[in-house]
Design a protein around this motif. Structure first.
Motif, PDB file in Angstrom:
ATOM      1  N   ALA A 144      -2.679  11.017  -4.826  1.00  0.00           N
ATOM      2  CA  ALA A 144      -2.834  10.262  -3.580  1.00  0.00           C
ATOM      3  C   ALA A 144      -3.211   8.814  -3.868  1.00  0.00           C
ATOM      4  O   ALA A 144      -2.773   7.891  -3.170  1.00  0.00           O
ATOM      5  N   ALA A 145      -4.029   8.605  -4.914  1.00  0.00           N
ATOM      6  CA  ALA A 145      -4.427   7.237  -5.272  1.00  0.00           C
ATOM      7  C   ALA A 145      -3.225   6.429  -5.749  1.00  0.00           C
ATOM      8  O   ALA A 145      -3.084   5.244  -5.430  1.00  0.00           O
ATOM      9  N   ASP A 146      -2.338   7.092  -6.516  1.00  0.00           N
ATOM     10  CA  ASP A 146      -1.143   6.386  -6.978  1.00  0.00           C
ATOM     11  C   ASP A 146      -0.231   6.005  -5.802  1.00  0.00           C
ATOM     12  O   ASP A 146       0.322   4.902  -5.764  1.00  0.00           O
ATOM     13  N   TRP A 147      -0.082   6.912  -4.842  1.00  0.00           N
ATOM     14  CA  TRP A 147       0.738   6.603  -3.679  1.00  0.00           C
ATOM     15  C   TRP A 147       0.133   5.455  -2.866  1.00  0.00           C
ATOM     16  O   TRP A 147       0.850   4.592  -2.378  1.00  0.00           O
ATOM     17  N   GLU A 148      -1.158   5.468  -2.739  1.00  0.00           N
ATOM     18  CA  GLU A 148      -1.810   4.402  -1.984  1.00  0.00           C
ATOM     19  C   GLU A 148      -1.641   3.063  -2.685  1.00  0.00           C
ATOM     20  O   GLU A 148      -1.462   2.021  -2.028  1.00  0.00           O
ATOM     21  N   SER A 149      -1.666   3.077  -4.013  1.00  0.00           N
ATOM     22  CA  SER A 149      -1.474   1.837  -4.769  1.00  0.00           C
ATOM     23  C   SER A 149      -0.051   1.289  -4.576  1.00  0.00           C
ATOM     24  O   SER A 149       0.136   0.086  -4.365  1.00  0.00           O
ATOM     25  N   GLU A 150       0.953   2.175  -4.622  1.00  0.00           N
ATOM     26  CA  GLU A 150       2.327   1.734  -4.417  1.00  0.00           C
ATOM     27  C   GLU A 150       2.534   1.241  -2.985  1.00  0.00           C
ATOM     28  O   GLU A 150       3.248   0.256  -2.749  1.00  0.00           O
ATOM     29  N   PHE A 151       1.919   1.924  -2.031  1.00  0.00           N
ATOM     30  CA  PHE A 151       2.066   1.513  -0.640  1.00  0.00           C
ATOM     31  C   PHE A 151       1.412   0.162  -0.389  1.00  0.00           C
ATOM     32  O   PHE A 151       1.901  -0.658   0.392  1.00  0.00           O
ATOM     33  N   GLU A 152       0.325  -0.095  -1.063  1.00  0.00           N
ATOM     34  CA  GLU A 152      -0.353  -1.382  -0.928  1.00  0.00           C
ATOM     35  C   GLU A 152       0.525  -2.522  -1.461  1.00  0.00           C
ATOM     36  O   GLU A 152       0.571  -3.613  -0.882  1.00  0.00           O
ATOM     37  N   LYS A 153       1.239  -2.278  -2.539  1.00  0.00           N
ATOM     38  CA  LYS A 153       2.145  -3.289  -3.085  1.00  0.00           C
ATOM     39  C   LYS A 153       3.290  -3.562  -2.108  1.00  0.00           C
ATOM     40  O   LYS A 153       3.721  -4.703  -1.943  1.00  0.00           O
ATOM     41  N   TYR A 154       3.783  -2.491  -1.462  1.00  0.00           N
ATOM     42  CA  TYR A 154       4.871  -2.670  -0.517  1.00  0.00           C
ATOM     43  C   TYR A 154       4.410  -3.429   0.726  1.00  0.00           C
ATOM     44  O   TYR A 154       5.179  -4.185   1.328  1.00  0.00           O
ATOM     45  N   ARG A 155       3.134  -3.257   1.116  1.00  0.00           N
ATOM     46  CA  ARG A 155       2.607  -3.968   2.286  1.00  0.00           C
ATOM     47  C   ARG A 155       2.633  -5.478   2.086  1.00  0.00           C
ATOM     48  O   ARG A 155       2.689  -6.242   3.051  1.00  0.00           O
ATOM     49  N   ALA A 156       2.574  -5.900   0.836  1.00  0.00           N
ATOM     50  CA  ALA A 156       2.580  -7.338   0.551  1.00  0.00           C
ATOM     51  C   ALA A 156       3.980  -7.940   0.553  1.00  0.00           C
ATOM     52  O   ALA A 156       4.122  -9.161   0.430  1.00  0.00           O
ATOM     53  N   SER A 157       5.001  -7.131   0.714  1.00  0.00           N
ATOM     54  CA  SER A 157       6.377  -7.632   0.673  1.00  0.00           C
ATOM     55  C   SER A 157       6.800  -8.170   2.030  1.00  0.00           C
ATOM     56  O   SER A 157       6.296  -7.735   3.077  1.00  0.00           O
ATOM     57  N   PRO A 158       7.740  -9.104   2.065  1.00  0.00           N
ATOM     58  CA  PRO A 158       8.223  -9.640   3.353  1.00  0.00           C
ATOM     59  C   PRO A 158       8.867  -8.574   4.233  1.00  0.00           C
ATOM     60  O   PRO A 158       8.790  -8.651   5.456  1.00  0.00           O
ATOM     61  N   GLU A 159       9.510  -7.580   3.633  1.00  0.00           N
ATOM     62  CA  GLU A 159      10.168  -6.554   4.435  1.00  0.00           C
ATOM     63  C   GLU A 159       9.158  -5.774   5.271  1.00  0.00           C
ATOM     64  O   GLU A 159       9.408  -5.472   6.452  1.00  0.00           O
ATOM     65  N   PHE A 160       8.010  -5.434   4.697  1.00  0.00           N
ATOM     66  CA  PHE A 160       7.002  -4.696   5.457  1.00  0.00           C
ATOM     67  C   PHE A 160       6.422  -5.562   6.571  1.00  0.00           C
ATOM     68  O   PHE A 160       6.244  -5.105   7.708  1.00  0.00           O
ATOM     69  N   LYS A 161       6.142  -6.828   6.254  1.00  0.00           N
ATOM     70  CA  LYS A 161       5.503  -7.695   7.240  1.00  0.00           C
ATOM     71  C   LYS A 161       6.421  -7.986   8.427  1.00  0.00           C
ATOM     72  O   LYS A 161       5.955  -8.034   9.570  1.00  0.00           O
ATOM     73  N   LEU A 162       7.719  -8.141   8.175  1.00  0.00           N
ATOM     74  CA  LEU A 162       8.625  -8.538   9.247  1.00  0.00           C
ATOM     75  C   LEU A 162       9.340  -7.371   9.925  1.00  0.00           C
ATOM     76  O   LEU A 162       9.719  -7.479  11.099  1.00  0.00           O
ATOM     77  N   LEU A 163       9.511  -6.261   9.221  1.00  0.00           N
ATOM     78  CA  LEU A 163      10.307  -5.161   9.775  1.00  0.00           C
ATOM     79  C   LEU A 163       9.549  -3.845   9.900  1.00  0.00           C
ATOM     80  O   LEU A 163       9.754  -3.102  10.867  1.00  0.00           O
ATOM     81  N   ASN A 164       8.720  -3.525   8.942  1.00  0.00           N
ATOM     82  CA  ASN A 164       8.126  -2.183   8.873  1.00  0.00           C
ATOM     83  C   ASN A 164       6.599  -2.228   8.947  1.00  0.00           C
ATOM     84  O   ASN A 164       5.911  -1.484   8.241  1.00  0.00           O
ATOM     85  N   ALA A 165       6.082  -3.068   9.795  1.00  0.00           N
ATOM     86  CA  ALA A 165       4.621  -3.204   9.883  1.00  0.00           C
ATOM     87  C   ALA A 165       3.944  -1.927  10.378  1.00  0.00           C
ATOM     88  O   ALA A 165       2.753  -1.701  10.106  1.00  0.00           O
ATOM     89  N   HIS A 166       4.665  -1.072  11.080  1.00  0.00           N
ATOM     90  CA  HIS A 166       4.086   0.159  11.611  1.00  0.00           C
ATOM     91  C   HIS A 166       4.450   1.383  10.774  1.00  0.00           C
ATOM     92  O   HIS A 166       4.259   2.514  11.220  1.00  0.00           O
ATOM     93  N   MET A 167       4.954   1.178   9.569  1.00  0.00           N
ATOM     94  CA  MET A 167       5.369   2.301   8.717  1.00  0.00           C
ATOM     95  C   MET A 167       4.152   3.047   8.183  1.00  0.00           C
ATOM     96  O   MET A 167       3.160   2.428   7.769  1.00  0.00           O
ATOM     97  N   THR A 168       4.212   4.381   8.191  1.00  0.00           N
ATOM     98  CA  THR A 168       3.151   5.214   7.622  1.00  0.00           C
ATOM     99  C   THR A 168       3.468   5.529   6.166  1.00  0.00           C
ATOM    100  O   THR A 168       4.598   5.296   5.676  1.00  0.00           O
TER     101      THR A 168
END
Length: 516
Positions: A144-168
């Protein structure tokens, strides 16, 4: 008569010593040692001499015309064999069939990864992994810690900020596994090609020319992996695409990545087909030489060149499709054959100064062709229509021209008809993808269809193109067969001229050497 008598007197003691003797006395007085016959090592039968044979000394066979002839043949054969090995070197003259089957299997794997890569792009999963780890990235997050680390990296990407801000995180896992599976498949393609290539070369299953081609394909696979990350990197930074635009990878890098995959696939497919064709032609060199001579006739010259032109046209059309995908140009003008109120958009829209980056607008034309979605889609339509028309025209030329139809071999006619079927299917898929607003399943099938169409053209080319290197091997094989027949004729002639020695050769082959 008087001149013959002195010669007879001189020969009489030798004739008495060599022919008119008691064999039992000879064995008691001069026992035979281990016999060394100057004969080829493949004689596996034993020998028995009759009473007309000459006697054998202790250290070998006495000098006779038969012995001299066999020694001469042995020396010439050994010299030719050594010279052939020196010329051949480490690599064999031809590549074995298992290499061809492995190349075709590798091509099928590349075909699959191209289709899967299209699905990865269509599901917008390509930017889910923000790092490139060729070795350690082979394993997905395991905790779970590894998944959270990868998800945190994706949150910093432009795609998450502009398109997938509500992604779980559960939704993130779905797109992550798509991209991870695509990268893992790429690693498998590289390892399943490089390791068997090393094995086949080390086992001397590959010719020198083919070994260089395998080296080139291996380098292309590695370069393709680099291009993949270079493409993904373009979608992870804001400064690499226009401000406020949809976060996407560069259409230039996407097209380069797709083009490298197409080239890699075509190289594997073509070389595999060429190896199989070469081995098939060398089995019957005389018939194959006649077939190749027939294919090289001027009647089929235009057809052969046209097939090569079709291969280039299909490849260029597919690359223009890469630009359409990279710009999402398929989301506009979803109708066919019209684009808006006419067959083309307005001129002001096609050549817009918005895409020019120089004050003198010297880059206006090429930037619009590569960056303007309206013009990019129009270019793709024009190229696709040209490809469709060219294939049908070539089929009509091969069918309704009496000379070409008579000269074209049956497998060539079948290959041409197969290409027609593939282009009809591809055109239907392209129009359907456009009209239905680029659904995932249709768009992925359309991308697979482009590679299938290129496959059909390459297969057609492998049946009508003339492999110059293979033709030289066929001619060489014909010369070898002719030399073998000539050598066989000389041996038969010698046997007829020396009947006693011929009987001795047959006795050696049938019974083996005399025993002590």
């Amino acid at each position: 008569m008087a001149s013959i008598l002195p010669g007879l007197r001189r020969a009489a003691p030798r004739l008495a010593r060599d022919f008119f003797i008691c064999h039992q006395c000879v064995r008691q007085a001069r026992p035979l040692g281990k016999l060394q016959l100057p004969i080829k090592s493949n004689l596996s039968r034993t020998i028995r001499f009759n009473s007309s044979a000459v006697t054998f000394p202790k250290n070998g066979i006495s000098s006779s015309p038969l012995v001299n002839l066999s020694q001469t043949i042995e020396k010439e054969t050994a010299g030719k064999g050594a010279e052939k090995l020196r010329k051949q070197g480490f690599f064999p003259e031809t590549t074995s069939k298992p290499v061809a089957y492995w190349l075709l299997a590798s091509a099928a794997s590349v075909f699959g990864i191209v289709v899967f890569g299209g699905l990865t792009r269509l599901t917008e999963s390509g930017l889910s992994i923000t790092e490139w780890k060729p070795v350690t990235g082979s394993l997905p997050p395991l905790s779970a810690a590894d998944w959270e680390s990868e998800f945190e990296k994706y949150r910093a990407s432009p795609e998450f900020k502009l398109l997938n801000a509500h992604m779980t995180i559960e939704e993130f896992k779905k797109i992550y596994f798509m991209e991870w599976g695509h990268r893992l498949w790429g690693r498998f393609v590289g390892l399943s090609f490089v390791l068997p290539a090393i094995y086949f070369v080390s086992r001397r299953k590959v010719s020198a020319n083919m070994s260089l081609r395998l080296l080139g394909i291996s380098a292309l696979i590695g370069f393709q992996g680099f291009l993949g990350w270079y493409m993904v990197k373009s979608g992870l930074h804001d400064d690499l695409f226009a401000p406020g635009s949809h976060p996407r990878v560069s259409q230039y890098r996407l097209t380069a990545h797709l083009g490298a995959a197409f080239v890699c696939y075509t190289a594997m497919l073509w070389n595999g087909l060429q190896i199989l064709r070469t081995n098939s032609l060398l089995q019957h060199p005389t018939t194959s030489h006649a077939q190749l001579t027939h294919l090289s006739s001027p009647t089929l010259s235009i057809f052969r060149k046209s097939v090569f032109g079709l291969a280039l046209l299909v490849f260029i059309t597919a690359m223009s499709g890469g630009l359409v995908a990279g710009l999402d140009a398929g989301m506009i003008y979803n109708e066919f054959p019209r684009m808006g109120v006419g067959l083309t958009p307005p001129k002001s829209e096609l050549w817009s100064s918005f895409y020019s980056r120089k004050e003198d607008q010297s880059d206006l034309w090429w930037r619009n062709m590569l960056e303007n979605p309206s013009l990019v889609q129009l270019d793709h339509r024009i190229l696709a229509t040209t490809t469709f028309t060219a294939i049908l025209a070539l089929w009509a030329y091969s069918r309704f021209n009496p000379r070409v139809r008579a000269a074209l071999p049956p497998n060539g006619r079948k290959g041409m008809l197969g290409v027609v079927h593939l282009v009809l299917l591809q055109a239907s898929l392209g129009i359907g993808t456009l009209i239905y607003l680029v659904p995932t399943h249709l768009a992925a099938t359309h991308q697979a269809g482009s590679l299938a169409l290129l496959t059909g053209v390459v297969v057609l080319g492998s049946r009508v193109w003339i492999p110059r290197a293979t033709w030289k091997l066929v001619q060489k094989r014909i010369v070898m067969v002719a030399d073998a027949k000539m050598s066989s004729g000389v041996r038969n002639s010698v046997a007829r001229k020396v009947p006693v020695q011929g009987r001795e050769i047959r006795a050696i082959k049938e019974m083996g050497p005399p025993r002590n």
